[in-house]
Design a protein around this motif. Structure first.
Motif, PDB file in Angstrom:
ATOM      1  N   MET A   1     -60.302  -8.219 -90.830  1.00 23.42           N
ATOM      2  CA  MET A   1     -60.205  -6.963 -90.230  1.00 23.42           C
ATOM      3  C   MET A   1     -61.736  -6.290 -90.307  1.00 23.42           C
ATOM      4  O   MET A   1     -62.172  -6.194 -91.362  1.00 23.42           O
ATOM      5  CB  MET A   1     -59.191  -6.073 -90.782  1.00 23.42           C
ATOM      6  CG  MET A   1     -59.195  -4.713 -90.223  1.00 23.42           C
ATOM      7  SD  MET A   1     -57.809  -3.915 -90.959  1.00 23.42           S
ATOM      8  CE  MET A   1     -57.769  -4.390 -92.866  1.00 23.42           C
ATOM      9  N   TYR A 106     -52.264  -4.205 -94.023  1.00 19.44           N
ATOM     10  CA  TYR A 106     -51.610  -5.196 -92.905  1.00 19.44           C
ATOM     11  C   TYR A 106     -51.003  -6.107 -93.901  1.00 19.44           C
ATOM     12  O   TYR A 106     -51.727  -6.968 -94.751  1.00 19.44           O
ATOM     13  CB  TYR A 106     -52.845  -5.941 -92.070  1.00 19.44           C
ATOM     14  CG  TYR A 106     -52.484  -6.933 -91.250  1.00 19.44           C
ATOM     15  CD1 TYR A 106     -51.836  -6.716 -90.061  1.00 19.44           C
ATOM     16  CD2 TYR A 106     -53.137  -8.325 -91.485  1.00 19.44           C
ATOM     17  CE1 TYR A 106     -51.200  -7.558 -89.170  1.00 19.44           C
ATOM     18  CE2 TYR A 106     -52.665  -9.305 -90.560  1.00 19.44           C
ATOM     19  CZ  TYR A 106     -51.824  -8.886 -89.412  1.00 19.44           C
ATOM     20  OH  TYR A 106     -51.523  -9.919 -88.680  1.00 19.44           O
ATOM     21  N   PRO A 108     -48.848  -9.062 -92.778  1.00 21.04           N
ATOM     22  CA  PRO A 108     -48.129  -9.915 -91.785  1.00 21.04           C
ATOM     23  C   PRO A 108     -46.713 -10.825 -92.444  1.00 21.04           C
ATOM     24  O   PRO A 108     -46.271 -11.592 -91.669  1.00 21.04           O
ATOM     25  CB  PRO A 108     -49.280 -11.038 -91.128  1.00 21.04           C
ATOM     26  CG  PRO A 108     -50.284 -11.119 -92.387  1.00 21.04           C
ATOM     27  CD  PRO A 108     -50.052  -9.452 -93.119  1.00 21.04           C
ATOM     28  N   LEU A 120     -48.760  -2.536 -87.666  1.00 23.08           N
ATOM     29  CA  LEU A 120     -50.156  -3.238 -87.509  1.00 23.08           C
ATOM     30  C   LEU A 120     -49.990  -4.797 -87.077  1.00 23.08           C
ATOM     31  O   LEU A 120     -51.150  -5.167 -86.435  1.00 23.08           O
ATOM     32  CB  LEU A 120     -51.026  -3.066 -88.762  1.00 23.08           C
ATOM     33  CG  LEU A 120     -51.578  -1.777 -89.075  1.00 23.08           C
ATOM     34  CD1 LEU A 120     -52.196  -1.858 -90.416  1.00 23.08           C
ATOM     35  CD2 LEU A 120     -52.538  -1.178 -87.952  1.00 23.08           C
ATOM     36  N   CYS A 121     -48.913  -5.357 -87.280  1.00 24.28           N
ATOM     37  CA  CYS A 121     -48.602  -6.616 -86.572  1.00 24.28           C
ATOM     38  C   CYS A 121     -48.579  -6.551 -85.267  1.00 24.28           C
ATOM     39  O   CYS A 121     -48.903  -7.343 -84.549  1.00 24.28           O
ATOM     40  CB  CYS A 121     -47.253  -7.389 -87.248  1.00 24.28           C
ATOM     41  SG  CYS A 121     -47.581  -7.752 -89.178  1.00 24.28           S
ATOM     42  N   ASP A 124     -52.048  -6.125 -83.849  1.00 22.90           N
ATOM     43  CA  ASP A 124     -52.853  -7.384 -84.073  1.00 22.90           C
ATOM     44  C   ASP A 124     -52.404  -8.156 -82.669  1.00 22.90           C
ATOM     45  O   ASP A 124     -52.909  -8.857 -82.249  1.00 22.90           O
ATOM     46  CB  ASP A 124     -52.293  -8.087 -85.356  1.00 22.90           C
ATOM     47  CG  ASP A 124     -53.500  -9.174 -85.371  1.00 22.90           C
ATOM     48  OD1 ASP A 124     -54.598  -9.190 -85.452  1.00 22.90           O
ATOM     49  OD2 ASP A 124     -52.855 -10.345 -85.650  1.00 22.90           O
ATOM     50  N   SER A 127     -53.676  -6.617 -79.235  1.00 23.97           N
ATOM     51  CA  SER A 127     -55.078  -6.089 -78.979  1.00 23.97           C
ATOM     52  C   SER A 127     -55.904  -7.445 -79.184  1.00 23.97           C
ATOM     53  O   SER A 127     -55.339  -8.391 -79.731  1.00 23.97           O
ATOM     54  CB  SER A 127     -55.422  -5.187 -79.841  1.00 23.97           C
ATOM     55  OG  SER A 127     -55.462  -5.591 -81.390  1.00 23.97           O
ATOM     56  N   GLU A 128     -57.022  -7.507 -78.745  1.00 22.85           N
ATOM     57  CA  GLU A 128     -58.025  -8.520 -78.991  1.00 22.85           C
ATOM     58  C   GLU A 128     -58.484  -8.601 -80.294  1.00 22.85           C
ATOM     59  O   GLU A 128     -58.777  -9.580 -80.751  1.00 22.85           O
ATOM     60  CB  GLU A 128     -59.160  -8.369 -77.844  1.00 22.85           C
ATOM     61  CG  GLU A 128     -58.906  -8.751 -76.654  1.00 22.85           C
ATOM     62  CD  GLU A 128     -59.904  -8.925 -75.389  1.00 22.85           C
ATOM     63  OE1 GLU A 128     -60.981  -8.747 -76.043  1.00 22.85           O
ATOM     64  OE2 GLU A 128     -59.759  -9.333 -74.394  1.00 22.85           O
ATOM     65  N   GLU A 129     -58.815  -7.528 -80.956  1.00 27.90           N
ATOM     66  CA  GLU A 129     -59.159  -7.203 -82.094  1.00 27.90           C
ATOM     67  C   GLU A 129     -58.877  -5.784 -82.515  1.00 27.90           C
ATOM     68  O   GLU A 129     -58.627  -4.828 -81.661  1.00 27.90           O
ATOM     69  CB  GLU A 129     -60.592  -7.384 -82.489  1.00 27.90           C
ATOM     70  CG  GLU A 129     -61.680  -6.614 -81.866  1.00 27.90           C
ATOM     71  CD  GLU A 129     -63.122  -6.811 -81.947  1.00 27.90           C
ATOM     72  OE1 GLU A 129     -63.405  -7.312 -83.182  1.00 27.90           O
ATOM     73  OE2 GLU A 129     -64.025  -6.854 -81.317  1.00 27.90           O
ATOM     74  N   TRP A 130     -58.576  -5.553 -84.001  1.00 25.04           N
ATOM     75  CA  TRP A 130     -58.807  -4.233 -84.415  1.00 25.04           C
ATOM     76  C   TRP A 130     -59.428  -4.122 -85.707  1.00 25.04           C
ATOM     77  O   TRP A 130     -59.637  -5.046 -86.358  1.00 25.04           O
ATOM     78  CB  TRP A 130     -57.040  -3.787 -84.389  1.00 25.04           C
ATOM     79  CG  TRP A 130     -56.392  -4.734 -85.453  1.00 25.04           C
ATOM     80  CD1 TRP A 130     -55.810  -5.840 -85.338  1.00 25.04           C
ATOM     81  CD2 TRP A 130     -56.146  -4.172 -86.857  1.00 25.04           C
ATOM     82  NE1 TRP A 130     -55.376  -6.162 -86.479  1.00 25.04           N
ATOM     83  CE2 TRP A 130     -55.430  -5.199 -87.443  1.00 25.04           C
ATOM     84  CE3 TRP A 130     -56.379  -3.077 -87.573  1.00 25.04           C
ATOM     85  CZ2 TRP A 130     -54.984  -5.109 -88.893  1.00 25.04           C
ATOM     86  CZ3 TRP A 130     -56.005  -2.925 -88.921  1.00 25.04           C
ATOM     87  CH2 TRP A 130     -55.204  -3.909 -89.384  1.00 25.04           C
ATOM     88  N   GLY A 131     -59.631  -2.669 -86.245  1.00 20.80           N
ATOM     89  CA  GLY A 131     -60.048  -2.742 -87.723  1.00 20.80           C
ATOM     90  C   GLY A 131     -59.942  -1.125 -87.568  1.00 20.80           C
ATOM     91  O   GLY A 131     -59.436  -0.388 -87.255  1.00 20.80           O
ATOM     92  N   ALA A 144     -58.453  -0.385 -81.850  1.00 18.59           N
ATOM     93  CA  ALA A 144     -57.922  -1.517 -81.212  1.00 18.59           C
ATOM     94  C   ALA A 144     -58.693  -1.635 -80.060  1.00 18.59           C
ATOM     95  O   ALA A 144     -58.676  -0.665 -79.329  1.00 18.59           O
ATOM     96  CB  ALA A 144     -56.377  -1.417 -81.287  1.00 18.59           C
TER      97      ALA A 144
END
Length: 152
Positions: A1, A106, A108, A120-121, A124, A127-131, A144
């Motif tokens: 992340m 996070y 999962p 957050l799953c 995830d 979105s293409e990416e998140w952090g 995101a």
């Protein structure tokens, strides 16, 4: 992340921001603001996913950064979170900032039937990416990045 927010992939087209209280009314306002903003930007095709991402990030912020205020009905002095939207030609960056310094967790590996822990799953998956990134002197921003391309 990633711990730094991505930079816009091109010239910034638009931005929008909103402060909301951690309350039922605040979360309803966040969802309406998200839908209205995306409609104005002709991104109706991204509305459902983006609204769900904002809802999950805001719920996490209220639950973890402002415990005891989630689900309240507008308590005076309730914690606030900040929502942000940055649009460039190919992506929409959504952000939720809160006063807590702790990073998002996070997890999962939880069961799909559990009531909590899937937010957050979902972020995830959509979105293409998140952090997240710290916001000195206190707090953090969880972000995101979603594509603006219409579905194929």
């Amino acid at each position: 992340m990633p711990e730094t927010m991505p930079q816009p992939s091109g010239a910034l087209s638009a931005s929008a921001a909103l402060r909301v209280e951690c309350s039922r009314e605040g979360f309803a306002r966040a969802r309406s603001f998200t839908r209205d903003t995306l409609h104005v930007w002709s991104l109706d095709h991204r509305c459902d996913d983006t609204t769900l991402v904002i809802t999950e990030l805001a719920a996490n912020a209220a639950t973890h950064a402002a415990p005891g205020t989630a689900g309240t009905t507008g308590t005076p002095g309730a914690a606030e979170i900040r929502l942000g939207f940055l649009l460039d030609p190919t992506h929409l960056l959504v952000t939720v900032s809160d006063p807590d310094d702790h990073p998002p967790v996070y997890a999962p590996t939880g069961s799909a039937l559990e009531e909590h822990g899937r937010g957050l799953c979902i972020v995830d998956a959509l979105s293409e990416e998140w952090g997240w990134t710290p916001c000195p002197p206190a707090g953090k921003t969880v972000w995101a990045r979603l594509s603006t391309c219409p579905p194929i």
